[in-house]
Write an enzyme that holds these catalytic residues in place. Structure first.
Site, PDB file in Angstrom:
ATOM      1  N   GLY A 135       0.782  -1.239   0.000  1.00 40.32           N
ATOM      2  CA  GLY A 135       0.000   0.000   0.000  1.00 40.32           C
ATOM      3  C   GLY A 135       0.810   1.284   0.000  1.00 40.32           C
ATOM      4  N   ASN A 167       1.729   3.087  -2.585  1.00 40.73           N
ATOM      5  CA  ASN A 167       1.099   4.059  -3.498  1.00 40.73           C
ATOM      6  C   ASN A 167      -0.150   4.660  -2.871  1.00 40.73           C
ATOM      7  OD1 ASN A 167       2.409   4.438  -6.220  1.00 40.73           O
ATOM      8  ND2 ASN A 167       2.478   2.206  -6.045  1.00 40.73           N
ATOM      9  N   ARG A 221     -15.400 -14.217  -9.100  1.00 45.13           N
ATOM     10  CA  ARG A 221     -14.984 -12.821  -9.250  1.00 45.13           C
ATOM     11  C   ARG A 221     -16.178 -11.859  -9.236  1.00 45.13           C
ATOM     12  NH1 ARG A 221     -10.400 -11.456 -11.208  1.00 45.13           N
ATOM     13  NH2 ARG A 221     -10.126 -13.351 -12.410  1.00 45.13           N
ATOM     14  N   MET A 258      -4.185  -6.627  -6.865  1.00 45.08           N
ATOM     15  CA  MET A 258      -3.671  -7.654  -7.759  1.00 45.08           C
ATOM     16  C   MET A 258      -4.762  -8.570  -8.329  1.00 45.08           C
ATOM     17  SD  MET A 258      -0.769  -6.424  -7.856  1.00 45.08           S
ATOM     18  CE  MET A 258       0.455  -7.451  -8.659  1.00 45.08           C
ATOM     19  N   HIS A 277       0.736   1.173 -12.942  1.00 45.85           N
ATOM     20  CA  HIS A 277       1.445  -0.034 -13.385  1.00 45.85           C
ATOM     21  C   HIS A 277       2.933   0.289 -13.534  1.00 45.85           C
ATOM     22  CE1 HIS A 277       1.818  -3.951 -15.311  1.00 45.85           C
ATOM     23  NE2 HIS A 277       2.647  -3.360 -16.155  1.00 45.85           N
ATOM     24  N   ASP A 285     -10.083  -0.322 -18.368  1.00 44.45           N
ATOM     25  CA  ASP A 285     -11.194  -0.826 -19.175  1.00 44.45           C
ATOM     26  C   ASP A 285     -11.072  -2.346 -19.242  1.00 44.45           C
ATOM     27  OD1 ASP A 285      -9.248  -1.353 -21.042  1.00 44.45           O
ATOM     28  OD2 ASP A 285      -9.859   0.214 -22.452  1.00 44.45           O
ATOM     29  N   GLU A 286     -11.747  -2.978 -20.208  1.00 46.53           N
ATOM     30  CA  GLU A 286     -11.784  -4.445 -20.230  1.00 46.53           C
ATOM     31  C   GLU A 286     -10.458  -5.067 -20.669  1.00 46.53           C
ATOM     32  OE1 GLU A 286     -14.281  -2.541 -21.104  1.00 46.53           O
ATOM     33  OE2 GLU A 286     -16.026  -3.300 -20.023  1.00 46.53           O
ATOM     34  N   GLU A 298       6.479   6.316  -9.079  1.00 46.76           N
ATOM     35  CA  GLU A 298       5.051   5.999  -8.937  1.00 46.76           C
ATOM     36  C   GLU A 298       4.424   6.887  -7.877  1.00 46.76           C
ATOM     37  OE1 GLU A 298       3.788   1.857  -8.669  1.00 46.76           O
ATOM     38  OE2 GLU A 298       5.773   1.217  -9.325  1.00 46.76           O
TER      39      GLU A 298
END
Ligand code: GAR
Length: 195
Positions: free
Chosen positions: A15, A17, A68, A93, A112, A144-145, A177
């Site tokens: 954690g 970030n 999920r 993750m 990322h 997005d997907e 980051e």
């Protein structure tokens, strides 16, 4: 977006970030925003205690062998109950279900540790070393997907040394980051504000 933008941060581990973002918000570097909740899918995520120390509400939503979509539905409900405007994935993750992405379309960000579209997926720093690239970095993008494939918001380049290990390279990227995420969130919220 009128008033304070309510940010929900999803983590799975350390954690760092999340903490950098929360501290930037508190310091006023992300104007008109507040971190309203930190949610982890891992009960032992180290980041949870660090969020609590800062007085941020924390919540564990364990996967516990559930599908999920079902797990994500519980997180969506928790975010909606708290009127979350923007979801920031910070070392979360798990791939999100399409239902999650649809529920917060255009309002989910991820960080990322590579210059996407290079090295998506797991072990991005290891992938960079294997390819012997001279530069890698980090990317904040909309989710997005596609896996790590959504529209890019901001990037920072980081040099790779010949003697880098995964650990040394990861640490150098992580420093960037920590600055990049809050800058990207501020950019997104500022753009929404003007809409
Ligand atoms: C960060 O390097 C982040 O970019 C990466 O995991 C680390 C989490 O560290 N995320 C991914 O690889 C997502 N595919 P943190 O928990 O200290 O923020």
């Amino acid at each position: 977006m009128i008033g304070l933008a309510r940010i929900g941060i999803l983590i799975s581990g350390r954690g760092s970030n999340m903490i950098a973002l929360a501290d930037a918000v508190r310091a006023g570097r992300v104007p008109n925003a507040q971190v309203a909740v930190v949610i982890s899918d891992q009960p032992d995520a180290a980041g949870l205690a660090r969020a609590k120390e800062r007085g941020i509400e924390t919540l564990v939503v364990e996967r516990r062998g559930r599908k999920r979509a079902e797990h994500d539905r519980e997180i969506i409900a928790a975010l909606n109950e708290r009127n979350i405007d923007l979801v920031c994935l910070a070392g979360y993750m798990r791939v999100l279900s399409s239902e999650f992405i649809e529920a917060f379309r255009g309002r989910i960000l991820n960080i990322h540790p590579s210059l996407l579209p290079s090295f998506p997926g797991l072990d991005a720093q290891q992938q960079a070393l294997e390819h012997e690239v001279k530069w890698t970095g980090c990317t904040v993008h909309f989710v997005d997907e596609t896996l790590d494939g959504g529209p890019i918001i901001a990037q920072r380049a980081v040099p790779v040394s010949d003697d880098d290990t995964v650990e040394s390279l990861s640490a150098r990227i992580l420093e960037q980051e920590h600055e990049l995420y809050s800058e990207a969130v501020a950019l997104v919220l500022n753009n929404n504000h003007r809409d």
